[in-house]
Design a protein around this motif. Structure first.
Motif, PDB file in Angstrom:
ATOM      1  N   TRP B  62     -26.209 -55.416  58.201  1.00  0.00           N
ATOM      2  CA  TRP B  62     -26.407 -54.328  59.159  1.00  0.00           C
ATOM      3  C   TRP B  62     -27.385 -54.748  60.235  1.00  0.00           C
ATOM      4  O   TRP B  62     -28.440 -55.319  59.951  1.00  0.00           O
ATOM      5  N   ASP B  63     -27.009 -54.428  61.454  1.00  0.00           N
ATOM      6  CA  ASP B  63     -27.795 -54.790  62.626  1.00  0.00           C
ATOM      7  C   ASP B  63     -28.278 -53.488  63.268  1.00  0.00           C
ATOM      8  O   ASP B  63     -27.493 -52.564  63.450  1.00  0.00           O
ATOM      9  N   THR B  64     -29.563 -53.447  63.555  1.00  0.00           N
ATOM     10  CA  THR B  64     -30.120 -52.175  64.040  1.00  0.00           C
ATOM     11  C   THR B  64     -30.718 -52.317  65.428  1.00  0.00           C
ATOM     12  O   THR B  64     -31.070 -53.406  65.856  1.00  0.00           O
ATOM     13  N   ALA B  65     -30.860 -51.198  66.119  1.00  0.00           N
ATOM     14  CA  ALA B  65     -31.584 -51.184  67.389  1.00  0.00           C
ATOM     15  C   ALA B  65     -33.063 -51.369  67.087  1.00  0.00           C
ATOM     16  O   ALA B  65     -33.601 -50.781  66.156  1.00  0.00           O
ATOM     17  N   GLY B  66     -33.724 -52.216  67.883  1.00  0.00           N
ATOM     18  CA  GLY B  66     -35.097 -52.564  67.561  1.00  0.00           C
ATOM     19  C   GLY B  66     -36.147 -51.605  68.070  1.00  0.00           C
ATOM     20  O   GLY B  66     -37.229 -51.505  67.506  1.00  0.00           O
ATOM     21  N   GLN B  67     -35.847 -50.899  69.157  1.00  0.00           N
ATOM     22  CA  GLN B  67     -36.899 -50.089  69.767  1.00  0.00           C
ATOM     23  C   GLN B  67     -37.379 -48.994  68.831  1.00  0.00           C
ATOM     24  O   GLN B  67     -36.590 -48.314  68.177  1.00  0.00           O
ATOM     25  N   GLU B  68     -38.691 -48.878  68.795  1.00  0.00           N
ATOM     26  CA  GLU B  68     -39.338 -47.984  67.840  1.00  0.00           C
ATOM     27  C   GLU B  68     -38.768 -46.572  67.892  1.00  0.00           C
ATOM     28  O   GLU B  68     -38.610 -45.906  66.880  1.00  0.00           O
ATOM     29  N   ARG B  69     -38.449 -46.134  69.095  1.00  0.00           N
ATOM     30  CA  ARG B  69     -37.965 -44.782  69.297  1.00  0.00           C
ATOM     31  C   ARG B  69     -36.731 -44.450  68.443  1.00  0.00           C
ATOM     32  O   ARG B  69     -36.515 -43.317  68.059  1.00  0.00           O
ATOM     33  N   PHE B  70     -35.935 -45.447  68.168  1.00  0.00           N
ATOM     34  CA  PHE B  70     -34.688 -45.182  67.444  1.00  0.00           C
ATOM     35  C   PHE B  70     -34.850 -45.290  65.935  1.00  0.00           C
ATOM     36  O   PHE B  70     -33.887 -45.217  65.198  1.00  0.00           O
ATOM     37  N   ARG B  71     -36.103 -45.473  65.512  1.00  0.00           N
ATOM     38  CA  ARG B  71     -36.312 -45.735  64.097  1.00  0.00           C
ATOM     39  C   ARG B  71     -35.909 -44.556  63.209  1.00  0.00           C
ATOM     40  O   ARG B  71     -35.464 -44.760  62.088  1.00  0.00           O
ATOM     41  N   THR B  72     -36.066 -43.340  63.726  1.00  0.00           N
ATOM     42  CA  THR B  72     -35.702 -42.194  62.879  1.00  0.00           C
ATOM     43  C   THR B  72     -34.220 -42.234  62.521  1.00  0.00           C
ATOM     44  O   THR B  72     -33.823 -41.793  61.463  1.00  0.00           O
ATOM     45  N   ILE B  73     -33.423 -42.787  63.432  1.00  0.00           N
ATOM     46  CA  ILE B  73     -31.998 -42.886  63.145  1.00  0.00           C
ATOM     47  C   ILE B  73     -31.708 -44.117  62.280  1.00  0.00           C
ATOM     48  O   ILE B  73     -31.009 -44.039  61.279  1.00  0.00           O
ATOM     49  N   THR B  74     -32.286 -45.266  62.681  1.00  0.00           N
ATOM     50  CA  THR B  74     -31.922 -46.502  61.989  1.00  0.00           C
ATOM     51  C   THR B  74     -32.415 -46.535  60.543  1.00  0.00           C
ATOM     52  O   THR B  74     -31.763 -47.120  59.691  1.00  0.00           O
ATOM     53  N   THR B  75     -33.539 -45.886  60.273  1.00  0.00           N
ATOM     54  CA  THR B  75     -34.039 -45.934  58.893  1.00  0.00           C
ATOM     55  C   THR B  75     -33.094 -45.222  57.927  1.00  0.00           C
ATOM     56  O   THR B  75     -33.126 -45.493  56.728  1.00  0.00           O
ATOM     57  N   ALA B  76     -32.255 -44.350  58.465  1.00  0.00           N
ATOM     58  CA  ALA B  76     -31.271 -43.681  57.601  1.00  0.00           C
ATOM     59  C   ALA B  76     -30.347 -44.702  56.948  1.00  0.00           C
ATOM     60  O   ALA B  76     -29.768 -44.445  55.905  1.00  0.00           O
ATOM     61  N   TYR B  77     -30.238 -45.870  57.579  1.00  0.00           N
ATOM     62  CA  TYR B  77     -29.347 -46.895  57.062  1.00  0.00           C
ATOM     63  C   TYR B  77     -30.040 -47.894  56.142  1.00  0.00           C
ATOM     64  O   TYR B  77     -29.423 -48.814  55.643  1.00  0.00           O
ATOM     65  N   TYR B  78     -31.339 -47.723  55.949  1.00  0.00           N
ATOM     66  CA  TYR B  78     -32.062 -48.606  55.035  1.00  0.00           C
ATOM     67  C   TYR B  78     -31.611 -48.374  53.599  1.00  0.00           C
ATOM     68  O   TYR B  78     -31.592 -49.275  52.790  1.00  0.00           O
ATOM     69  N   ARG B  79     -31.281 -47.129  53.331  1.00  0.00           N
ATOM     70  CA  ARG B  79     -30.918 -46.705  51.992  1.00  0.00           C
ATOM     71  C   ARG B  79     -29.833 -47.622  51.419  1.00  0.00           C
ATOM     72  O   ARG B  79     -28.826 -47.871  52.051  1.00  0.00           O
ATOM     73  N   GLY B  80     -30.075 -48.113  50.257  1.00  0.00           N
ATOM     74  CA  GLY B  80     -29.043 -48.895  49.594  1.00  0.00           C
ATOM     75  C   GLY B  80     -29.017 -50.363  49.971  1.00  0.00           C
ATOM     76  O   GLY B  80     -28.219 -51.125  49.450  1.00  0.00           O
ATOM     77  N   SER B  81     -29.894 -50.777  50.907  1.00  0.00           N
ATOM     78  CA  SER B  81     -29.866 -52.194  51.244  1.00  0.00           C
ATOM     79  C   SER B  81     -30.591 -52.980  50.155  1.00  0.00           C
ATOM     80  O   SER B  81     -31.585 -52.535  49.590  1.00  0.00           O
TER      81      SER B  81
END
Lengths: 681, 211
Positions: B62-81
């Motif tokens: 999984w590749d995520t957007a790096g900018q801090e602002r988008f972290r609330t969205i991208t962290t949703a994808y941390y689950r299960g990694s």
């Protein structure tokens, strides 16, 4: 369960509910021949007042209708099923009747819906499923809802989607009595639960607290009448169980981690097919301006642009108006002045960051971070397009300068990833640095919430999208929710940069200019999402795509979408929504319609950002009330845009829609005022 | 449908904007490099199946957007990694400093037993280097995480990094497996198959999904 012949006199039985397309998968004690045959599932009232569930094979019904039997004729009119000619047409009545499978409701113990509303199981004995039915159309929830109006049920604690039939009468009386004694409501007892439920739905917190506070009143103040009543916690549990199961009768519930959306079962009118028009041409655009260059019929222009976009040759002019750089009512000379002012303003802001020394920069980390972000993104924005391709491309410098100046223009927002995507097509079209900046700033004004620090704007849009999808395409919304995708995060990219990554430059220009008109309603971009998703519905559901596949599928749609088809579908969905009988205030608020259920009127959606056209709020409200009929008629709407330049683009509407014809320099443009303008308020 | 792999591992690439997460992923999945990649908006993933000690391991990266602002969205994808690559840019001091923040971010949002690795990317740009290899190694020791410098452009250590992370995950998984299986049953049982893992309710094993 009894699988038996019907002993009652047929014409005294009454079908209370019928549903076709139901396949018998298994049934204890029934002939093997019957398994996997299609039939109709009914709820029947017997002459003695008892009720039962009946499954009747389709070929049986055909026989009955062929023999012109009165009683079955009723079934056939309700049934609307396709007749099957297979099966034993020669069977006589007695054997035919013997094939009907019945479960008396009094015997029914539990039932369960599974496989995404495709399967229902019934049990009359604990632990054994006597009958399993398969719903061809995946609509078991319809039968479930009806069944629940005939039996009192509670959700099983042990099994998901299973319902236990509650020993009805005595308990119901006790409950009703205790309601009466509690005096929570003054209505008659049967309305109590419903009253509670409807209030619960609208103001869940207040209603629950109100009810509970009455309970505690009785506990603390004492109530003689309550002394011989059941335990208080039991009363409360019952109240909640019943209200929840009552809610399930009429609603579908979509759950996700963060929210739960409850919406009424959908019956949308058919989707009208509204063809796209031709782009606003040079002639028409010039015709719409007076000698000073002012545009009076702003609404008409927007309507035309909404229908067909703008011809590429005049985009550079029209976009400046659409993006609020030039006011529509400004003449040539005033615009010259405006340009001069805006140019000065731009360069003074540009000078602010250009004159920053290295030393300053080294002590200004926030500025430095932004600059570094801009530099990184400029180097990877649309580099495959000829306009931005190659090393040392001067257009990249302009792209960077505009973004850096925007940082000074709106330092609180600064630079956020995605902004370079927003700017690139504008700069590509306009070429000019100052014009591009102000148009970009105008676009940013509309979508600034997308870039909120806490992403609240994005989250709200994703929630609104989920709510719209639940309303317009409930089956898909249900599937997504089941696959852990109810938060719609997979649409994040679409919304953040308004589909920039999904379309070619040519198509994104068309899509954006249409969306900038603010027509036909607020948040139309969310309906674009609904239209795209709805077109993929069959794939997503039939292939049973899960969390990762949904994201992949949606991401891979990029550059494979047809902008005109999507615009047309989105407009069709809009008409379906506004003419739906069950349109809710929740949806009204999202698309910027005045609400009807609550007292607060036309609280405009905070991110709609539309200019309000002429007409007051009250006018808008009255329009919206008459709107359901006119929208239904709008199916008749046709657009005649034909290629020849001299031919007008004429928009034909039915007379009820307040058609207005504008005339400029011999060009005639017919537009509708009533429907669309009302929604803009 | 027959499985074409023995394991499915979900991996995640995180790190500041522009450190080269997408380039690393593109190098590993397509063996290609493009200097002018587009920035990642939201989230995406790519698949590559590798052979690891005789087992087919499907990596879902999984590749995520790096900018801090988008972290609330991208962290949703941390689950299960099961494995996370923390990427910084050796030519960007700030991105290196932020590795600590990213580690904290993982602690808050990913499962505790997730395998981690630090990558110092763009090591081909020696002239612009701001972070020495030693500092990278020091940080890795501090957090007890494996570390390697990479170049997506020159295809340096990218394969090595993913193979190493995958091998560590596999080893950890098999160790857990041994612990939970009685030794007698082990000889014939081999490892869990991807579809069996789904039934396990514990930790990241339960998040295996089948593509």
């Amino acid at each position: 369960m009894s699988s038996s012949s019907v002993e009652d006199i047929p014409d005294q039985c009454k079908d209370l509910f019928t549903q076709d397309g139901v396949l018998l998968k298994s049934c204890s004690g029934c002939s093997i021949n019957e398994l996997n045959s299609i039939g109709m599932l009914c709820i029947v009232r017997n002459p003695d007042g008892t009720k039962c569930i009946e499954w009747r094979p389709n070929d049986l019904i055909t026989i009955d209708s062929d023999t012109q039997d009165q009683e079955w004729a009723v079934v056939n009119t309700i049934g609307r099923r396709q007749r099957t000619l297979s099966g034993n047409m020669t069977s006589d009545y007695a054997t035919a009747r013997a094939r009907i499978i019945k479960i008396p409701l009094d015997d029914l113990k539990t039932f369960r819906v599974s496989r995404n509303n495709q399967q229902m199981q019934f049990s009359t004995k604990h632990g054994v499923w006597q009958m399993i039915l398969y719903f061809q159309h995946g609509n078991a929830e319809i039968f479930l809802a009806n069944l629940k109006t005939h039996v009192k049920t509670a959700k099983s604690r042990h099994e998901r989607n299973a319902y236990v039939v509650v020993e009805s009468n005595t308990e119901a009386q006790v409950l009703n009595k205790s309601f009466a004694e509690l005096d929570i409501f003054t209505e008659n007892p049967t309305d109590v639960v419903w009253g509670f439920v409807s209030n619960l739905r609208q103001r869940p917190y207040a209603t629950t607290m109100e009810a509970f506070s009455k309970l505690t009143d009785i506990v603390y103040n004492g109530n003689e009448a309550m002394n011989d009543k059941r335990d208080m916690s039991e009363e409360v549990a019952d109240l909640l169980t019943k209200s929840i199961s009552a809610m399930e009768d009429t609603t579908t519930t979509t759950k996700s981690d963060e929210y739960e959306v409850i919406s009424v079962k959908p019956t949308l009118p058919p989707r009208p097919c509204i063809p796209r028009g031709t782009p606003l041409s040079t002639e028409k655009w010039e015709g719409l301006q007076d000698t000073e260059g002012r545009v009076a019929e702003v609404d008409g222009v927007k309507q035309l642009i909404f229908r067909g976009g703008v011809a590429h040759s005049i985009r550079h002019a029209v976009w400046k108006y659409l993006l609020d750089y030039y006011p529509w009512n400004m003449g040539h000379s005033e615009i010259k002045n405006l340009q001069r002012r805006k140019t000065e303003e731009y360069f003074s802001m540009k000078l602010q960051w250009r004159s920053m020394t290295e030393g300053q920069e080294s002590r200004f980390s926030e500025y430095r971070d932004r600059k570094s972000l801009v530099e990184k993104d400029v180097n990877r924005t649309d580099r495959t397009h000829p306009f931005f391709t190659g090393d040392n491309n001067p257009n990249l410098v302009v792209l960077q300068d505009i973004l850096m100046t925007y940082v000074m223009y709106n330092f609180d927002l600064g630079y956020v990833q995605g902004m370079s995507d927003i700017l690139a097509p504008i700069l590509l079209l306009l070429g000019n640095e100052v014009d591009s900046f102000w148009c970009f700033a105008g676009f940013m004004d509309r979508i600034a919430p997308n870039f909120d620090m806490d992403q609240a704007g994005m989250k709200q849009q994703l929630l609104h999208l989920q709510q719209l999808l639940t309303f317009a395409s409930p089956e898909l919304a249900h599937h997504l929710a089941q696959k852990d995708s109810g938060n719609m995060y997979f649409c994040f990219r679409w919304l953040l940069v308004w589909f920039k990554r999904e379309f070619s430059h040519r198509d994104i220009m068309r899509l954006w200019e249409v969306l900038w008109t603010g027509l036909p309603c607020a948040n139309f971009h969310l309906l674009i999402c609904v239209a795209i998703l709805d077109a993929e519905k069959d794939i997503l559901i039939s292939k049973d795509y899960g969390f990762t596949e949904i994201l992949k599928h949606v991401n891979d749609l990029s550059m494979r979408l047809d902008v005109d088809k999507i615009l047309s579908a989105a407009e069709g969905i809009y008409h379906q929504i506004v003419s739906a009988q069950h349109l809710t205030d929740q949806i009204r608020v999202i698309i910027g319609l005045p609400t009807v259920g609550t007292t607060s009127q036309t609280e405009g959606d905070d991110d709609s950002g539309d200019e309000s056209p002429t007409g007051s709020q009250s006018e808008a409200a009255s329009h919206s009330r008459s709107e359901s009929t006119s929208h239904l008629r709008s199916e008749a709407t046709t657009v005649n845009g034909n290629g020849t330049e001299n031919n007008d683009q004429r928009v034909l509407f039915t007379p009820e829609m307040d058609e207005v014809t504008l005339e400029y320099n011999g060009l005639q443009i017919s537009i509708v005022t009533k429907t669309v303008w009302a929604l803009l308020a | 449908m027959a499985k074409t792999y023995d394991y499915l591992f979900k991996l995640l690439l995180i790190g500041d904007s522009g450190v080269g997460k997408t380039s690393i992923l593109f190098r590993f999945s397509e063996d290609a490099f493009n200097i002018s990649f587009i920035s990642t908006i939201g989230i995406d993933f790519k698949i590559r199946t590798i052979d690891l000690d005789g087992k087919k391991v499907k990596l879902q990266i999984w590749d995520t957007a790096g900018q801090e602002r988008f972290r609330t969205i991208t962290t949703a994808y941390y689950r299960g990694s099961m494995g996370i690559m923390l990427v910084y840019d050796v030519t960007n001091e700030k991105s290196f400093e932020n590795i600590k923040n990213w580690i904290r971010n993982i602690e808050e949002n990913a499962s505790a037993d997730v395998e981690k690795m630090i990558l110092g990317n763009k090591c081909d740009l020696d002239a612009k280097r701001q972070v020495s290899k030693e500092r990278g190694e020091q940080l890795a020791i501090e957090y007890q995480i494996k570390f390697v410098e990479t170049s997506a452009k020159d295809s340096l250590n990218v394969e090595y990094a993913f193979y190493t992370l995958a091998r560590d995950i596999k080893a950890k998984m098999e160790k857990k497996q041994e612990a939970s299986n009685p030794p007698g049953a082990r000889s014939g049982a081999h490892q869990l198959r991807a579809n069996e893992q789904q039934r396990k309710p514990t930790s990241w094993l339960s998040r295996c999904s089948v593509l």
